[in-house]
Design a protein around this motif. Structure first.
Motif, mmCIF file in Angstrom:
data_model
loop_
_atom_site.group_PDB
_atom_site.id
_atom_site.type_symbol
_atom_site.label_atom_id
_atom_site.label_comp_id
_atom_site.label_asym_id
_atom_site.label_seq_id
_atom_site.Cartn_x
_atom_site.Cartn_y
_atom_site.Cartn_z
ATOM 1 N N ILE A 16 0.839 -1.199 0.000
ATOM 2 C CA ILE A 16 0.000 0.000 0.000
ATOM 3 C C ILE A 16 0.876 1.252 0.000
ATOM 4 C CG2 ILE A 16 -1.716 1.297 1.325
ATOM 5 C CD1 ILE A 16 -2.816 -1.396 2.297
ATOM 6 N N THR A 50 -9.151 -1.421 -5.081
ATOM 7 C CA THR A 50 -8.682 -0.039 -5.125
ATOM 8 C C THR A 50 -9.618 0.768 -6.023
ATOM 9 O OG1 THR A 50 -6.385 -0.746 -4.819
ATOM 10 C CG2 THR A 50 -6.751 1.479 -5.671
ATOM 11 N N ALA A 72 -2.854 4.514 -3.249
ATOM 12 C CA ALA A 72 -3.650 3.477 -2.584
ATOM 13 C C ALA A 72 -3.885 3.876 -1.132
ATOM 14 C CB ALA A 72 -2.926 2.137 -2.654
ATOM 15 N N LEU A 79 -4.874 3.117 2.829
ATOM 16 C CA LEU A 79 -4.791 2.076 3.849
ATOM 17 C C LEU A 79 -6.131 2.005 4.571
ATOM 18 C CD1 LEU A 79 -3.199 -0.014 5.433
ATOM 19 C CD2 LEU A 79 -2.296 1.813 6.856
ATOM 20 N N GLU A 133 -9.144 -2.620 1.988
ATOM 21 C CA GLU A 133 -7.924 -2.954 1.256
ATOM 22 C C GLU A 133 -7.189 -4.097 1.945
ATOM 23 O OE1 GLU A 133 -6.383 -2.254 -1.465
ATOM 24 O OE2 GLU A 133 -7.321 -0.450 -2.264
ATOM 25 N N ARG A 151 -6.342 -7.822 0.355
ATOM 26 C CA ARG A 151 -4.949 -8.224 0.154
ATOM 27 C C ARG A 151 -4.569 -9.435 1.002
ATOM 28 N NH1 ARG A 151 -1.924 -3.618 -2.212
ATOM 29 N NH2 ARG A 151 -3.417 -1.931 -2.528
#
Length: 211
Positions: free
Chosen positions: A159, A168, A175, A177, A181, A185
């Motif tokens: 990120i 995203t 990107a 946080l 997200e 991920r």
């Protein structure tokens, strides 16, 4: 009319002759495939940097990075789970990026910089992510935890490096946080004990989500 005994004998001779011909042809073909005056080798010598230390080993060319770490270097913190790249228990970082070590051959990583869970922190000097996992009870059986922690550390770096994910929203902006997200991920790391909410809390604390 042809004698039955003679006919049976001819069939037997035909089968024997055919089998012998196939065997001889196979041996000759195999011999022709071998380089003259040389023997085939299935091992390679490789050099890796593992947790900051130069390591040298000779491995079968079919050895995965996971097995090289566990069986040759005795770094057993990295776990073998599904062995098909589906659970994430074998996650390590190669040149700063996380991979499933069960899907990668050791010989592909000549000269690479590899970090395993042993390289993130040691008793008395834990990595902040390890501290957060303990604080938020981000594990139960602990089998997947090394892979979860390595992946968590890599996620925050991804990120920070503005590497997008499938969730995203704006590829033209840095990107963000966010919990969404992080969930996306980390989706490749399975926790069969179901400690997902606690794992998210640990990552959120280290990453500063909601701070």
């Amino acid at each position: 009319m042809q004698d039955c005994g003679h006919l049976e004998l001819s069939r037997r001779n035909l089968l024997i002759t055919s089998a012998a011909t196939i065997a001889v042809t196979g041996v000759a073909g195999s011999a022709a495939a071998q380089p003259s005056g040389s023997l085939m080798t299935y091992n390679s010598k490789i050099s890796l940097t593992v947790n900051g230390e130069n390591r040298h080993m000779e491995v079968d060319n079919r050895t995965t990075l996971l097995d090289a770490l566990r069986e040759h270097l005795h770094l057993t913190g990295t776990k073998k789970g599904c062995d098909h790249g589906q659970c994430g228990a074998c996650t390590v970082m190669v040149d700063g990026r996380r991979i499933n070590s069960c899907l990668s051959l050791a010989v592909m990583h000549e000269g690479d910089d590899i970090k395993t869970i042993e390289g993130l922190g040691q008793p008395g000097n834990l990595h902040p992510m390890q501290v957060a996992f303990v604080k938020h009870d981000g594990f139960q059986c602990g089998y997947c935890t090394p892979g979860q922690i390595c992946s968590s550390v890599a996620v925050l770096e991804e990120i920070k490096a503005n590497i997008p994910s499938h969730v995203t929203e704006d590829l033209n902006s840095p990107a963000q946080l966010t919990a969404t997200e992080v969930r996306e991920r980390m989706s490749g790391n399975i926790c069969r004990c179901g400690a997902y909410s606690n794992i998210l809390d640990a990552i959120s604390e280290v990453g500063g989500i909601g701070a």
